[in-house]
Structure formats: C-alpha cells, structure tokens
Write an enzyme that holds these catalytic residues in place. Structure first.
Site, PDB file in Angstrom:
ATOM      1  CD  GLN A   1      50.813  35.693  41.087  1.00  0.00           C
ATOM      2  OE1 GLN A   1      50.909  35.612  39.865  1.00  0.00           O
ATOM      3  NE2 GLN A   1      50.058  34.867  41.780  1.00  0.00           N
TER       4      GLN A   1
ATOM      5  CG  ASP B   1      45.119  44.597  45.722  1.00  0.00           C
ATOM      6  OD1 ASP B   1      45.890  44.342  46.672  1.00  0.00           O
ATOM      7  OD2 ASP B   1      44.274  43.769  45.296  1.00  0.00           O
TER       8      ASP B   1
ATOM      9  CG  HIS C   1      53.614  40.696  39.584  1.00  0.00           C
ATOM     10  ND1 HIS C   1      52.533  39.926  39.237  1.00  0.00           N
ATOM     11  CD2 HIS C   1      54.709  39.940  39.313  1.00  0.00           C
ATOM     12  CE1 HIS C   1      52.948  38.747  38.784  1.00  0.00           C
ATOM     13  NE2 HIS C   1      54.264  38.724  38.834  1.00  0.00           N
TER      14      HIS C   1
ATOM     15  CB  CYS D   1      66.041  63.934  36.057  1.00  0.00           C
ATOM     16  SG  CYS D   1      65.027  62.497  35.678  1.00  0.00           S
TER      17      CYS D   1
ATOM     18  N   GLY E   1      43.765  32.214  45.057  1.00  0.00           N
ATOM     19  CA  GLY E   1      43.255  33.061  43.977  1.00  0.00           C
ATOM     20  C   GLY E   1      44.230  33.433  42.886  1.00  0.00           C
ATOM     21  CB  THR E   2      47.329  32.879  41.610  1.00  0.00           C
ATOM     22  OG1 THR E   2      48.078  33.147  40.426  1.00  0.00           O
ATOM     23  CG2 THR E   2      47.883  31.646  42.308  1.00  0.00           C
TER      24      THR E   2
ATOM     25  CG  ASN F   1      41.212  29.386  42.053  1.00  0.00           C
ATOM     26  OD1 ASN F   1      40.119  29.657  41.569  1.00  0.00           O
ATOM     27  ND2 ASN F   1      42.352  29.871  41.579  1.00  0.00           N
TER      28      ASN F   1
ATOM     29  CB  ALA G   1      39.954  34.437  49.122  1.00  0.00           C
TER      30      ALA G   1
HETATM   31  P1  OAD Z   1      44.146  35.928  37.249  1.00  0.00           P
HETATM   32  O1  OAD Z   1      43.102  36.933  36.876  1.00  0.00           O
HETATM   33  O2  OAD Z   1      44.939  35.320  36.154  1.00  0.00           O
HETATM   34  O3  OAD Z   1      43.476  34.727  38.055  1.00  0.00           O
HETATM   35  C1  OAD Z   1      42.604  34.975  39.127  1.00  0.00           C
HETATM   36  C2  OAD Z   1      42.302  33.652  39.812  1.00  0.00           C
HETATM   37  O4  OAD Z   1      41.497  33.935  40.950  1.00  0.00           O
HETATM   38  C3  OAD Z   1      41.520  32.645  38.961  1.00  0.00           C
HETATM   39  O5  OAD Z   1      42.144  31.371  39.064  1.00  0.00           O
HETATM   40  C4  OAD Z   1      40.130  32.627  39.609  1.00  0.00           C
HETATM   41  O6  OAD Z   1      39.501  31.338  39.517  1.00  0.00           O
HETATM   42  C5  OAD Z   1      40.475  32.961  41.051  1.00  0.00           C
HETATM   43  N1  OAD Z   1      39.380  33.561  41.829  1.00  0.00           N
HETATM   44  C6  OAD Z   1      38.342  34.315  41.385  1.00  0.00           C
HETATM   45  N2  OAD Z   1      37.579  34.705  42.416  1.00  0.00           N
HETATM   46  C7  OAD Z   1      38.116  34.193  43.543  1.00  0.00           C
HETATM   47  C8  OAD Z   1      37.791  34.257  44.933  1.00  0.00           C
HETATM   48  N3  OAD Z   1      36.705  34.911  45.361  1.00  0.00           N
HETATM   49  N4  OAD Z   1      38.605  33.607  45.808  1.00  0.00           N
HETATM   50  C9  OAD Z   1      39.684  32.924  45.382  1.00  0.00           C
HETATM   51  N5  OAD Z   1      40.043  32.839  44.085  1.00  0.00           N
HETATM   52  C10 OAD Z   1      39.283  33.464  43.172  1.00  0.00           C
HETATM   53  O7  OAD Z   1      45.084  36.636  38.342  1.00  0.00           O
HETATM   54  P2  OAD Z   1      46.567  36.283  38.785  1.00  0.00           P
HETATM   55  O8  OAD Z   1      46.798  34.813  38.800  1.00  0.00           O
HETATM   56  O9  OAD Z   1      46.847  37.038  40.016  1.00  0.00           O
HETATM   57  O10 OAD Z   1      50.340  40.979  36.711  1.00  0.00           O
HETATM   58  O11 OAD Z   1      47.409  36.910  37.603  1.00  0.00           O
HETATM   59  C11 OAD Z   1      48.804  36.946  37.670  1.00  0.00           C
HETATM   60  C12 OAD Z   1      49.326  38.247  37.106  1.00  0.00           C
HETATM   61  O12 OAD Z   1      48.803  38.463  35.796  1.00  0.00           O
HETATM   62  C13 OAD Z   1      48.918  39.463  37.887  1.00  0.00           C
HETATM   63  O13 OAD Z   1      49.771  39.749  38.975  1.00  0.00           O
HETATM   64  C14 OAD Z   1      48.990  40.560  36.863  1.00  0.00           C
HETATM   65  C15 OAD Z   1      48.461  39.848  35.633  1.00  0.00           C
HETATM   66  O14 OAD Z   1      48.963  40.308  34.421  1.00  0.00           O
HETATM   67  C16 OAD Z   1      50.592  42.301  36.774  1.00  0.00           C
HETATM   68  O15 OAD Z   1      49.759  43.151  36.829  1.00  0.00           O
HETATM   69  C17 OAD Z   1      52.021  42.634  36.762  1.00  0.00           C
END
Ligand code: OAD
Length: 231
Positions: free
Chosen positions: A96, A99, A114, A141, A178-179, A204, A222
C-alpha cells in the site's frame, strides 16, 4: 521471536505491506501518534477535490513528501525481503506504500496498490515517471499533472487491483507487515488469502483491525522481526 517457518513448504508467498513497514526508515505512518493524517488534513492534500481547488498546494505537499522519503533509506526488514525474493521463486510484494522503498531495497515483483510518489499523471494523457523533466507539473496539453496516487475518493487502478487479487488468491503464505487494516479494499486482502487456503501471518507491534483473521500474529517491528524470520 519464536515463530519459525519452513518456507520450502510454500510455493507462492505474498508480503502485504503498509506504512509500518517503512516506520523504522523514519517515514511516518498515516495513523497513530505522529501519523501524517494527524498533521495534515487529507481533505486539503490528498483528494481530487483539493487538487482541483489548489493544485500548487497539493503538488507542494507531495514534493515535500518525496524529498523526505529520499532522505530515508530502506532498513534491514526491507533488505531481508529483497534478499528473500532473490533467493527463491514465487515471492511477491503487494504494497500500500507509495514510498518506493521496496524497489530501492532491490525487490522486483512489486504491486503498488496505491500508486507511487514518484509518478505523476495527466487525466487525459497517462503517467510520467521522469519527474526531473518537469519544472512545473503540467502536461503538454496544459493540464496540471497530479500525483499518480490513489487518493481518498479515488478508485483503485483496475489492472493493479486485478494483479493484486490474482496474487493473493493464489498464494499459500500471506505475510502482512505494518498495516492497520482500516483502508479498503486492501483491508479485505487477508480474508481473501485466508479463504483461498493461505497461511496468514501478521507482523505488527500492535493489534490491527484484522488481527483476528491471522493464524499467527508476531508482535514486533518489521526491521527486527523480518531479518530473523527470513534467515
Ligand atoms: P497506517 O498508518 O494506518 O497503519 C500503520 C500500521 O503500522 C499500524 O498498524 C502500526 O501499528 C504499524 N506499525 C508501526 N510501526 C511499525 C513497525 N516498526 N513495524 C511494523 N508495523 C508497524 O498505515 P496503512 O495501514 O498502510 O493510503 O494505511 C493504509 C493506507 O491509508 C495508506 O496506503 C494510505 C493511507 O491513507 C494512501 O496514501 C493512498
């Protein structure tokens, strides 16, 4: 970390990554303390309406993000996944993240759900990856070129979504890293993998919305867990 996986039991492995994957590279996550959407309102910086209202403001925000990301480097977790992909077949990343860190670590089979901070697109004339070629982000354009990112309210690119679904529904090991599991349709991927019969593992430091779906949850970062797990 005590979990050991015999990877030779699995043919198709998908790493499904979110912002936490890059947290130890100092790229902020979106939610939680220090999250991007706490500091910046997505309504002002990450949706088509905001871009139509003030393209320069939205482009400047993404320029700052690009610069910040380029000052960061992939960490040991990214490198471990890249080494793992080089060492065997059947490894894919569905991320997702926008970067580009998996690419910089050396992964090849990457599906960017994304989009990417490092592409722009004209609504009429498609995408450009050569960002250095633009002094102002305008297509020939005359249209402003918008970041090639799935913003709030956008639909996912159909081809990218189909590729992700095909990888996930045919994998036998699904490792989520990490999501938070709150953004759809990506939040539905663990369930699709599970229904397809894959073993699902989550890495996570905190429980996510989707933790209940995973056969194993490894509580940790991670950059600490992956190098050990993928040895
Ligand atoms: P979030 O910011 O919602 O969640 C980040 C997750 O990473 C959380 O569950 C944390 O507990 C976990 N985390 C933090 N530090 C960590 C580490 N060192 N190792 C492993 N995990 C860790 O991010 P996403 O789930 O990626 O969309 O968010 C989904 C989408 O929402 C993104 O792609 C973005 C956002 O709006 C767009 O930009 C299009």
């Amino acid at each position: 970390m005590s979990l050991k996986i015999n990877f030779s039991n699995y043919e198709n492995i998908v790493f499904f990554t979110g912002a936490g994957m890059s947290a130890e590279s100092n790229i902020p996550t979106y939610r939680g303390s220090g999250g991007i959407w706490h500091k910046y309102k997505f309504e002002e910086y990450a949706c088509q309406v905001a871009f139509d209202r003030d393209p320069e403001k939205v482009l400047e925000f993404h320029k700052i993000r690009r610069k910040a990301v380029l000052e960061c480097t992939p960490h040991n977790g990214h490198h471990a996944i890249a080494k793992f992909e080089r060492s065997r077949g059947g490894v894919s990343i569905v991320t997702q993240n926008i970067d580009g860190m998996h690419q910089r670590a050396g992964n090849i089979n990457i599906t960017e759900l994304h989009g990417s901070l490092f592409r722009v697109r004209c609504l009429n004339h498609g995408t450009h990856e050569d960002l250095g070629a633009f002094t102002e982000f305008k297509c020939s354009c005359g249209q402003y070129l918008r970041p090639d990112i799935t913003w709030f309210g956008d639909s996912l690119d159909q081809g990218v979504m189909e590729k992700a679904l095909s990888l996930i529904s045919s994998c036998d090991l699904f490792i989520s890293v990490g999501t938070s599991g709150v953004v759809w349709p990506a939040a539905g991927f663990p369930e699709i993998a599970k229904k397809a019969g894959a073993k699902c593992i989550e890495i996570n430091p905190e429980p996510s919305e989707m933790s209940y779906l995973y056969a194993e949850t490894i509580q940790g970062k991670a950059g600490e867990i992956l190098p050990d797990l993928l040895l």
